[in-house]
Design an enzyme around this catalytic site. Structure first.
Site, PDB file in Angstrom:
ATOM      1  N   GLU B  45     -32.719 -15.622  18.417  1.00  0.00           N
ATOM      2  CA  GLU B  45     -31.601 -14.738  18.115  1.00  0.00           C
ATOM      3  C   GLU B  45     -31.408 -13.871  19.345  1.00  0.00           C
ATOM      4  O   GLU B  45     -32.277 -13.066  19.687  1.00  0.00           O
ATOM      5  CB  GLU B  45     -31.970 -13.842  16.927  1.00  0.00           C
ATOM      6  N   ASP B  56     -29.057  -1.172  13.284  1.00  0.00           N
ATOM      7  CA  ASP B  56     -30.328  -1.209  14.001  1.00  0.00           C
ATOM      8  C   ASP B  56     -31.066   0.117  14.017  1.00  0.00           C
ATOM      9  O   ASP B  56     -30.474   1.181  14.141  1.00  0.00           O
ATOM     10  CB  ASP B  56     -30.091  -1.667  15.446  1.00  0.00           C
ATOM     11  N   TYR B 170     -30.134 -15.615   5.916  1.00  0.00           N
ATOM     12  CA  TYR B 170     -30.932 -14.476   6.372  1.00  0.00           C
ATOM     13  C   TYR B 170     -31.104 -13.519   5.193  1.00  0.00           C
ATOM     14  O   TYR B 170     -30.148 -12.930   4.707  1.00  0.00           O
ATOM     15  CB  TYR B 170     -30.196 -13.790   7.522  1.00  0.00           C
TER      16      TYR B 170
END
Lengths: 398, 264
Positions: B45, B56, B170
């Site tokens: 990734e 994040d 995911y």
């Protein structure tokens, strides 16, 4: 209201550009909001709080001395500065806090730039017995020490944000990050008409009291509507609240963005005037960015307008040409603030002074048969320190 | 057409590491990717550093800042994928980017770059199911796997997301942004087995996986793991070694030992 549609879009703007984790909380919020807005007991609670706690309705003031001084159209001010805590921000904070309570969430998260929304959030949290965490950039904490202390006095926790440029944009990022982790029991009380759906719609609905009242007050007194309505635009919450009831009327609407040191200098926050289409804080709108889509830090003397994006409904209203968006520089805003102070005895917030500056400019081009209504979104007490610095302080006779 | 197809031919358990393009510099990003492949990574990734990485945590935010300081951007990150392949990387590369940079490149140019630079997958963390319909379709037309995410709050959304997944699904382990976690909620196993019921593609778990113990735990209950912050943090720690010509090799060896320790 025709907009937003079921995806939260205002034409090509708006939507929900957020991590998957937040989708469910946003749907829950949307449902709760719809339910609350159509429930008369909720509406009653909200309006009672506005009346008995914030002191609404706020006055519609004929600025006769300013009108005489300028020459031209009659200038009217919608006095949001007379609200509890000193600005329109409290309207939305009351609405969202009531909704949070209704949803059984007793912990509020808020972001703040200059501290006005932070203070409004801390205020309602105190009143409703809720916890309140206010995310604020470290740079802004430095610049707005008084508001930080005010929030703490009100019992809120001010969380310093050290990521990015440490200003409002980063405070929103950090508040969203915190919310992602705590979305099950926290309510994110967003301060402007920005962010993912349903926030822009929700903030509009909790701020339209400004326009609803002003329209009625004006009509009751003069039997007609004003010719022009003006409000300042950062994220755009006071403006959307003011404009909404006038959108379908034959009234010219002008949004005033922060021109900073001039829109050609690159140091400004004139998002619609100079920005391009993109995604910021979960919403498709206009923003200040480079060719790679990285967000550019805006600049304005007024912290409340210092935001690189703008509410998606404003982007839409600009695109379809219903509202005209123009900009006013720092210097022009300060000059208008002084003029208003000396003619009317009203100290406006620097944000609101941007709208006043545009109002003065336009009044000169109109006849004394015509009227301009300006949203005076907040009072200037918070800006005295900035003004002293700008004017060189008391020793210079200011 | 790649929808509903796995991007992995045969595998035991998937190990999908995340690294930030240009952290600490372009050449080292390639070196690190090659080591990850050598250690058994199933795909890379490749993160595009962004000014406002909403999903994040602090570790990847810092990596973004370092990479942007070196002039990294979405276009260069995509070119970096090509350079990795040129230097012999065989495993697929998934571009991890926020939506706004993609939007600014424009659809046509973006897909030209995806194909030209031999990128096999795309993951956009702020483009949820409702907003990604056209992007999933475009990716499918170009033979690119658009990676979808499900989270513990997805509930009744899981079915439609899983049924439309491509490459792998995911599975976000827990609430919050990327970053290491000490432990995971007990409900995570139920969540994963629920997701696996609907997914036709492999299910890999990410967010917070940072130790050998975590890797083993999720290997048992899912098809694989995505590891980001723990690796990026190790890279950050090794920067002084990696960026000095005299110690670069020992830095890379230490990185290899770290990855080995994480997996075995």
């Amino acid at each position: 209201m025709k907009y937003p549609d079921e995806y939260g879009r205002f034409g090509e703007f708006g939507g929900k550009y957020v991590p998957e984790t937040l989708m469910k909380p946003l749907y829950e919020l949307e449902e709760a909001l719809k339910d609350a807005l159509s429930d008369s007991s909720f509406q009653q609670q909200y309006h009672q709080m506005l009346q008995k706690y914030s002191g609404r309705p706020t006055a519609l003031t004929f600025a006769d001395q300013l009108t005489k001084h300028v020459g031209g159209a009659n200038i009217f001010l919608k006095r949001e500065d007379l609200n509890h805590t000193g600005a329109h921000k409290i309207n939305n904070a009351i609405g969202q806090a009531l909704l949070s309570k209704r949803m059984g969430k007793k912990k509020l998260i808020a972001e703040t730039g200059a501290g006005q929304h932070g203070v409004a959030s801390a205020t309602v949290a105190a009143k409703f017995g809720m916890d309140c965490k206010v995310f604020m950039g470290e740079e802004d904490i430095d610049r707005q020490r008084l508001n930080v202390f005010r929030m703490q006095l009100l019992g809120a926790e001010v969380v310093p944000v050290t990521s990015g440029n440490k200003t409002l944009k980063d405070a929103v990022n950090e508040a969203i990050r915190y919310w992602v982790q705590h979305c099950e029991d926290h309510f994110y009380l967003m301060g402007s008409a920005v962010g993912p759906h349903p926030y822009p719609m929700m903030v509009r609905e909790f701020q339209r009291i400004i326009g609803d009242e002003a329209k009625e007050q004006f009509f009751n007194e003069f039997g007609k509507l004003p010719d022009v309505v003006i409000a300042c635009v950062g994220g755009g919450s006071n403006a959307i609240g003011m404009f909404t009831p006038f959108l379908e009327e034959d009234v010219k609407l002008i949004g005033v963005e922060a021109g900073g040191k001039g829109v050609e200098t690159g140091e400004h926050a004139a998002t619609i005037t100079k920005g391009t289409k993109g995604v910021i804080h979960g919403s498709m709108t206009y923003l200040l960015q480079n060719q790679y889509g990285e967000i550019i830090e805006p600049y304005s003397i007024s912290a409340g307008l210092d935001y690189p994006g703008v509410g998606p409904e404003h982007a839409y209203l600009a695109k379809i040409g219903r509202v005209v968006y123009e900009s006013v520089t720092d210097e022009e805003a300060i000059l208008a603030l002084e003029t208003l102070a000396k003619t009317e005895g009203i100290l406006a917030a620097i944000e609101s002074a941007h709208a006043v500056a545009k109002g003065i400019e336009i009044a000169k081009t109109l006849s004394n048969e015509q009227s301009i209504l300006i949203c005076l979104s907040g009072r200037g007490d918070k800006d005295v320190h900035t003004l002293m610095k700008t004017k060189g302080g008391v020793e210079n006779g200011f | 057409m790649v929808s509903n197809k796995s991007m992995f031919q045969q595998f035991d358990k998937l190990f999908i590491p995340f690294i930030t393009a240009g952290d600490p510099n372009e050449e080292l990003t390639i070196d690190l990717a090659l080591i990850l492949e050598k250690c058994g990574a199933s795909a890379i990734e490749l993160g595009v550093p962004y000014s406002d990485p909403l999903a994040d945590g602090p570790v990847i935010q810092q990596a973004s800042i370092r990479a942007r300081r070196n002039g990294m951007n979405i276009e260069k990150a995509m070119e970096l994928a090509y350079k990795m392949k040129e230097r012999g990387l065989k495993i697929p590369i998934i571009l991890f980017t926020y939506f706004n940079p993609v939007l600014q490149l424009g659809e046509k140019y973006f897909f030209t770059l995806m194909e030209k630079n031999r990128l096999e997958g795309l993951l956009i963390p702020d483009l949820p199911f409702e907003e990604s319909g056209w992007m999933r379709k475009k990716c499918d037309e170009h033979g690119i796997y658009f990676i979808s995410m499900v989270a513990p709050t997805s509930y009744n959304r899981i079915k439609k997301i899983a049924e439309n997944a491509a490459g792998f699904l995911y599975c976000v382990s827990s609430l919050g942004v990327t970053g290491e976690r000490q432990s995971f909620d007990e409900r995570v196993s139920d969540f994963i087995s629920h997701v696996k019921k609907y997914a036709e593609v492999p299910v890999a778990v990410g967010f917070g996986i940072s130790s050998n113990e975590h890797v083993k735990k999720f290997f048992k209950i899912s098809d694989g793991v995505v590891v980001g912050s723990a690796i990026v943090k190790q890279i950050e720690k090794l920067i002084p070694l990696l960026t000095n010509a005299n110690t670069k090799q020992s830095g890379l060896q230490e990185f290899e030992r770290f990855i080995h320790g994480l997996l075995h």
